[in-house]
Design a protein around this motif. Sequence first.
Motif, mmCIF file in Angstrom:
data_model
loop_
_atom_site.group_PDB
_atom_site.id
_atom_site.type_symbol
_atom_site.label_atom_id
_atom_site.label_comp_id
_atom_site.label_asym_id
_atom_site.label_seq_id
_atom_site.Cartn_x
_atom_site.Cartn_y
_atom_site.Cartn_z
ATOM 1 N N UNK A 77 -41.020 72.231 -23.091
ATOM 2 C CA UNK A 77 -41.349 71.274 -22.031
ATOM 3 C C UNK A 77 -41.727 72.037 -20.763
ATOM 4 N N UNK A 78 -42.759 71.558 -20.057
ATOM 5 C CA UNK A 78 -43.156 72.180 -18.789
ATOM 6 C C UNK A 78 -42.672 71.305 -17.631
ATOM 7 N N UNK A 79 -41.831 71.878 -16.774
ATOM 8 C CA UNK A 79 -41.209 71.085 -15.708
ATOM 9 C C UNK A 79 -42.151 70.948 -14.516
ATOM 10 N N UNK A 80 -42.123 69.739 -13.903
ATOM 11 C CA UNK A 80 -42.943 69.518 -12.714
ATOM 12 C C UNK A 80 -42.112 69.511 -11.439
ATOM 13 N N UNK B 207 -37.755 70.336 -9.784
ATOM 14 C CA UNK B 207 -36.483 70.984 -10.088
ATOM 15 C C UNK B 207 -35.541 70.018 -10.796
ATOM 16 N N UNK B 208 -34.968 70.449 -11.940
ATOM 17 C CA UNK B 208 -33.980 69.650 -12.665
ATOM 18 C C UNK B 208 -32.699 70.476 -12.782
ATOM 19 N N UNK B 209 -31.578 69.837 -12.495
ATOM 20 C CA UNK B 209 -30.299 70.557 -12.490
ATOM 21 C C UNK B 209 -29.973 71.121 -13.862
ATOM 22 N N UNK B 210 -29.589 72.363 -13.892
ATOM 23 C CA UNK B 210 -29.156 73.061 -15.104
ATOM 24 C C UNK B 210 -30.240 73.170 -16.177
ATOM 25 N N UNK B 211 -31.485 72.839 -15.842
ATOM 26 C CA UNK B 211 -32.578 72.963 -16.808
ATOM 27 C C UNK B 211 -33.587 74.013 -16.352
ATOM 28 N N UNK B 212 -34.108 73.864 -15.149
ATOM 29 C CA UNK B 212 -35.063 74.864 -14.692
ATOM 30 C C UNK B 212 -35.786 74.470 -13.425
ATOM 31 N N UNK B 213 -36.784 75.276 -13.089
ATOM 32 C CA UNK B 213 -37.529 75.115 -11.841
ATOM 33 C C UNK B 213 -38.945 74.622 -12.155
ATOM 34 N N UNK B 214 -39.642 74.066 -11.157
ATOM 35 C CA UNK B 214 -41.007 73.570 -11.395
ATOM 36 C C UNK B 214 -41.942 74.677 -11.838
ATOM 37 N N UNK B 215 -42.836 74.342 -12.772
ATOM 38 C CA UNK B 215 -43.799 75.314 -13.291
ATOM 39 C C UNK B 215 -43.237 76.198 -14.378
ATOM 40 N N UNK B 216 -41.997 75.919 -14.825
ATOM 41 C CA UNK B 216 -41.361 76.754 -15.837
ATOM 42 C C UNK B 216 -41.425 76.065 -17.196
ATOM 43 N N UNK B 217 -41.722 76.839 -18.249
ATOM 44 C CA UNK B 217 -41.751 76.299 -19.617
ATOM 45 C C UNK B 217 -40.396 76.562 -20.264
ATOM 46 N N UNK C 222 -52.495 73.505 -22.752
ATOM 47 C CA UNK C 222 -53.206 74.456 -21.874
ATOM 48 C C UNK C 222 -53.752 73.817 -20.602
ATOM 49 N N UNK C 223 -54.141 72.522 -20.673
ATOM 50 C CA UNK C 223 -54.632 71.847 -19.461
ATOM 51 C C UNK C 223 -53.516 71.706 -18.425
ATOM 52 N N UNK C 224 -52.338 71.292 -18.915
ATOM 53 C CA UNK C 224 -51.212 71.106 -17.999
ATOM 54 C C UNK C 224 -50.726 72.429 -17.423
ATOM 55 N N UNK C 225 -50.811 73.505 -18.241
ATOM 56 C CA UNK C 225 -50.359 74.813 -17.759
ATOM 57 C C UNK C 225 -51.219 75.295 -16.599
#
Lengths: 288, 274
Positions: free
Chosen positions: A77-80, A82-92, A114-117
């Motif tokens: 999943x690619x995050x848009x 910040x989500x707690x205990x999951x990751x930061x925006x732009x991180x796969x 690839x488009x979303x990345x």
Amino acid sequence: MKMNSASGKQLLQLFQVVAKRPFLQQSFRTATYIVERKYPAPLAKIHKYPSLRRRHQVFNTVQDKNPTPYVRPLMNVLLTEYVENVGQPGECVEIWAKTGRELILKHKAVYPTPENKEKYRDATALNIMNYSSRYVKNTMDILSKLILFITMNKDVPWTLEPWHVRVAFRKAHIIVPDHAITLPKNPIKGPDLTLNGKEFYVTVTINKTEQVIVRSRIVHWTSKVEERLPWVPFPFKKPAPLLFEEDKVIEAQLPAIEPLKMNEDELEDFIAKMKLKSQGKILVKKIL
Amino acid sequence: MSAGVRSLLPYNRLRRLKNTHNVWIVSVLPVPYQKFYREWMGSEDKETPVHWKPVDSEWVRNPETGEVKRFQNVPIPVLYPDQMHEGLWGGEGVIEGLVKKGKYRCPVPRFWVPNFYKTVVYSEILDKYLSIVVTERALELIDQHSGLDSYLLNTPAYDLKSLLALKLKRKLLFSILDKDFLVNNLEKQTNLVEKYKDCLIPRDDVEWYGYSVQEAQLKYRMLLKEQSQPVALKHEIRRKYYQSLINKDFDEPPTESVSWVKKMNPFTKPAQAP
């Protein structure tokens, strides 16, 4: 009372036996069935269908249920944001598929096409929280609620050092290296029974960036059973007096300690039970 | 029909036998619907096998003896109940068969039924959250295609199977053709239209896409009724008259036409000189 407890135990054992049976495990199944003929069908002419009998309808299940031990299906999943205990925006991130789908429904994440990345390549600039890793928030929450009991010797003289604190952390199932621990400025020397149970603050640095303040108290201990200090019920549920008066500012910032939910009568009963238990232990030791 | 008899019939013939009545109805319906029905029900060979594993090679060697023999894939029949049309099962169905529980025991009937959830799915084009019954396989397929819309638009009718999915697909195709979705966000709309350019089919086919046989029959009947109903002439004459009034310019002065009788009449007043 004895009868009840015995029947309860038996019931639990019976349930454990029954729960292992396949017809109960089926309800937790998520995989698709794959089926195979027990007696393979005969050959027919090319582009023709063979003549089948009743025995060709007997099937064996090839794929029935989830693998044992159960492994959670994962998903990228690619995050848009910040989500707690999951990751930061732009991180796969690779996480449990169920939580990943929920995040996508809430527009907190997208599929890593690839488009979303390309679209979220510069999304790291949105990182407001600036944590060094995705597990930092969780560890900070745990450490700020923790009360660390540092057991020190009652007979031999000592001064508090980082490795004492490291051992105390290890007893609480948290592994902290020596360089991450910073002690208070004033040295703490013992054995001194006036120190016992008083609160002071130790700071822990995570990944050399984030700092957390941990409540810690000293407890004296000896190998001699008769000279040990009396047992105190639930010391981690009560606030304690400060060792240094300078720390009053820090105390106000920390989250409050959760009070005990028991009544006084319940507490007395509990203490009586624990005493009986401890007496039993001592008796066993003496006999051995 | 008992459990045994159904599966003993040839797989393709069984479906055709069940659908004899439907096939007769479809032969009367318009050509675009026939095309859709052939894609939906009449292409068993193209279907991706879900409940059994096919062998790719035609010839198989026996590992013990080394003997080479011809191999034939015999598909296992799968039943699709009516409830399938109310959810997204991802091509799964119910298997009906027998199980032998011991060497000297007679086979016992058994049904292999998939497991269902009720979850929420998001469609990007319609901008709507749908709560539907779903299997794990369908969710995995949606993840593989990275979204519900691309899953529905890229998979053909013989793999989607359920009428709910096909109806959703028709809605999506219409909205892409008309470009009436996401009116507030035109950038996203143009991106999505370009993305699903290859999945489009002509408008005549879309109008008959994703209907069950009974629904298509009803639609065709209504269409015939509209065409065959006689229309009174007065409606058309009135329409023509209104249009002539609309086209007429009232600002221009009317041209005076003088009849020849008036010209010949000596008693009439002569036209005033300007």
